[in-house]
Every structure is written in structure tokens, then in C-alpha cells.
Design a protein around this motif. Structure first.
Motif, short mmCIF file in Angstrom:
data_model
loop_
_atom_site.label_atom_id
_atom_site.label_comp_id
_atom_site.label_asym_id
_atom_site.label_seq_id
_atom_site.Cartn_x
_atom_site.Cartn_y
_atom_site.Cartn_z
N LEU A 74 -8.43 4.01 -9.43
CA LEU A 74 -7.17 4.75 -9.34
C LEU A 74 -6.63 5.11 -10.72
CD1 LEU A 74 -5.41 2.86 -6.40
CD2 LEU A 74 -6.40 5.17 -6.36
N VAL A 111 0.25 7.31 -6.55
CA VAL A 111 -0.88 8.24 -6.70
C VAL A 111 -0.44 9.66 -6.35
CG1 VAL A 111 -3.17 8.87 -5.83
CG2 VAL A 111 -2.64 6.47 -6.34
N ARG A 112 0.27 9.81 -5.26
CA ARG A 112 0.73 11.14 -4.86
C ARG A 112 1.73 11.72 -5.86
NH1 ARG A 112 0.58 9.01 1.13
NH2 ARG A 112 -1.41 9.91 1.76
N ARG A 126 0.21 4.30 -2.69
CA ARG A 126 0.00 5.69 -2.25
C ARG A 126 1.06 6.62 -2.85
NH1 ARG A 126 -3.74 5.62 1.81
NH2 ARG A 126 -3.92 3.69 2.99
N THR A 127 2.30 6.16 -2.87
CA THR A 127 3.38 6.97 -3.43
C THR A 127 3.15 7.26 -4.91
OG1 THR A 127 4.99 6.16 -1.82
CG2 THR A 127 5.87 7.02 -3.89
N GLU A 176 -5.86 12.65 -2.47
CA GLU A 176 -5.93 12.26 -1.07
C GLU A 176 -7.28 11.65 -0.72
OE1 GLU A 176 -3.43 12.00 1.09
OE2 GLU A 176 -2.12 12.71 -0.52
N LEU A 218 -8.57 3.26 0.40
CA LEU A 218 -7.66 2.14 0.65
C LEU A 218 -7.52 1.84 2.13
CD1 LEU A 218 -4.79 3.08 -1.85
CD2 LEU A 218 -6.78 1.62 -2.24
N ASP A 219 -8.12 2.68 2.98
CA ASP A 219 -8.01 2.46 4.44
C ASP A 219 -8.97 1.37 4.90
OD1 ASP A 219 -6.14 4.48 4.61
OD2 ASP A 219 -7.66 6.03 4.94
N LEU A 251 0.81 -1.23 0.00
CA LEU A 251 0.00 0.00 0.00
C LEU A 251 0.84 1.28 0.00
CD1 LEU A 251 -3.28 -0.38 2.09
CD2 LEU A 251 -2.96 -0.17 -0.37
N PRO A 252 1.95 1.33 0.72
CA PRO A 252 2.76 2.56 0.64
C PRO A 252 3.22 2.86 -0.79
CG PRO A 252 3.42 1.29 2.55
CD PRO A 252 2.47 0.42 1.77
N LEU A 273 -7.40 8.11 -1.92
CA LEU A 273 -6.57 7.22 -1.10
C LEU A 273 -7.28 6.77 0.18
CD1 LEU A 273 -3.02 8.78 -1.57
CD2 LEU A 273 -3.92 6.65 -2.54
N THR A 274 -8.28 7.54 0.63
CA THR A 274 -9.02 7.11 1.82
C THR A 274 -9.78 5.81 1.56
OG1 THR A 274 -11.02 8.40 1.33
CG2 THR A 274 -9.28 9.49 2.64
#
Length: 194
Positions: A162, A88-89, A85-86, A187, A193-194, A81-82, A190-191
């Protein structure tokens, strides 16, 4: 005796890619290519074919470079997941960067300009999106298997969301003067994915 090429075809292809990426297919003339590449029209035709063939080869080059970078980022060992997230950001940050704002994403630009009426270009766009979706889905499946992503989430649907979001970030980033618009959308996505 055969003449040797007086230019580097690989460098010329990269130069053509940059020009097409910045200006688009229709706005780039053969005269523009001759001037930008610094080689004669006959050499361009002999090495790459016509303008359309050169454009498609440029798109192929772009996809090869981008896909290898994404594969490296999304298939690293350890938590998945990191990495998602990286990526996407990074897409959001690039969409807001001055250079990317001017150029956008070559695949997205091609989809908007040629996708509806050029089957070869549309196939390349679709193949690029399929590959990117597969990379994202694989990372999300891995995240789910490692307990990072809740079991009730659908990795395929999340990967598709995504993909569409990141392509949209590139489009909005080209025209928006508000960097928060792109950043906030990324952002918020990305929520999920929580």
C-alpha cells in the motif's frame, strides 16, 4: 540592543515549504525564496541556514503535519479496515485533484529529485516511509485481530504494498490526464484486503 525579528519564522517556513513543494529544490533559487518569503537573504540565513537546510526543515515540517493526520486516521477506535480504505482512496483522490497534480507529494518529489545523491534528504524520505508503513501495518494487524482481515494475509507485506502504491499514485497523478488510471489502481489494490 538586539534586533527583533520582523517576520514570523513559522509562517516563513510554511511559505518556503509551499514554494519548494511546488517547484522542487533545484528549481528554487535563493532569490525566489527572498521574493516569496518577503524577507531578506541575511534573515533567511540567520534563521534557517542555507537553502539546503531550509529545504530539509521544510521537509521535516511537511512530514510532521502529514504524519499526525495519518496517525489520527489510522488509529481510530473501532473497525480498522474502513480507515485503511479511506486513506488509500483519499490518496487517489488527491493525486487527481488539480492542486496535488501540480505539486504531487513533497516526500515523493524529494525521493525522485534528491534521494539518490543527498543522504540527509534520503534519510528523511526513508523515515517518512517507515513511519507510514508502521501506521498502515498497525492498522492491518488490528484489522486482523478484529477478524476484518483474513488470517492468511501478511500485514507487513500488505502495508508495504500500500505504501508503494500510494507513492506511485502521487507520481502517476502528476502526469496522467486520465483520473481513472489512479482510481482503478487504488481500487484494485484494495481488493487484496478482502
Amino acid at each position: 540592543m538586539a534586533r527583533t525579528k520582523e517576520f514570523d519564522p513559522d509562517a516563513a517556513l510554511q511559505s518556503a515549504l509551499e514554494l519548494f513543494w511546488r517547484r522542487g529544490y533545484e528549481a528554487t533559487s535563493m532569490a525566489d525564496l527572498v521574493e516569496h518569503l518577503g524577507i531578506g537573504r541575511a534573515s533567511i540565513y540567520a534563521t534557517f541556514g542555507n537553502k539546503r537546510e531550509l529545504y530539509l526543515k521544510s521537509l521535516d515540517r511537511y512530514n510532521e503535519n502529514r504524519d499526525s493526520d495519518l496517525l489520527g486516521e489510522l488509529s481510530q477506535p473501532g473497525p480498522a479496515l474502513p480507515s485503511v480504505r479511506t486513506v488509500v482512496r483519499r490518496f487517489a483522490a488527491e493525486a487527481n485533484s488539480d492542486d496535488r497534480r501540480l505539486k504531487g507529494c513533497f516526500v515523493t518529489n524529494t525521493a525522485a529529485e534528491l534521494g539518490a545523491h543527498d543522504a540527509a534528504a534520503a534519510r528523511r524520505v526513508e523515515a517518512s516511509w517507515d513511519h507510514f508503513e508502521t501506521l498502515l501495518r498497525s492498522a492491518l494487524v488490528r484489522a486482523q485481530a478484529q477478524g476484518e482481515l483474513p488470517s492468511d494475509r501478511d500485514p507487513r507485506a500488505l502495508a508495504r504494498m500500500l505504501l508503494v502504491l500510494m507513492q506511485g499514485l502521487r507520481v502517476v497523478g502528476k502526469a496522467s490526464e486520465d483520473p481513472g488510471r489512479v482510481r482503478d489502481a487504488a481500487e484494485q489494490a484494495l481488493t487484496l484486503l478482502d
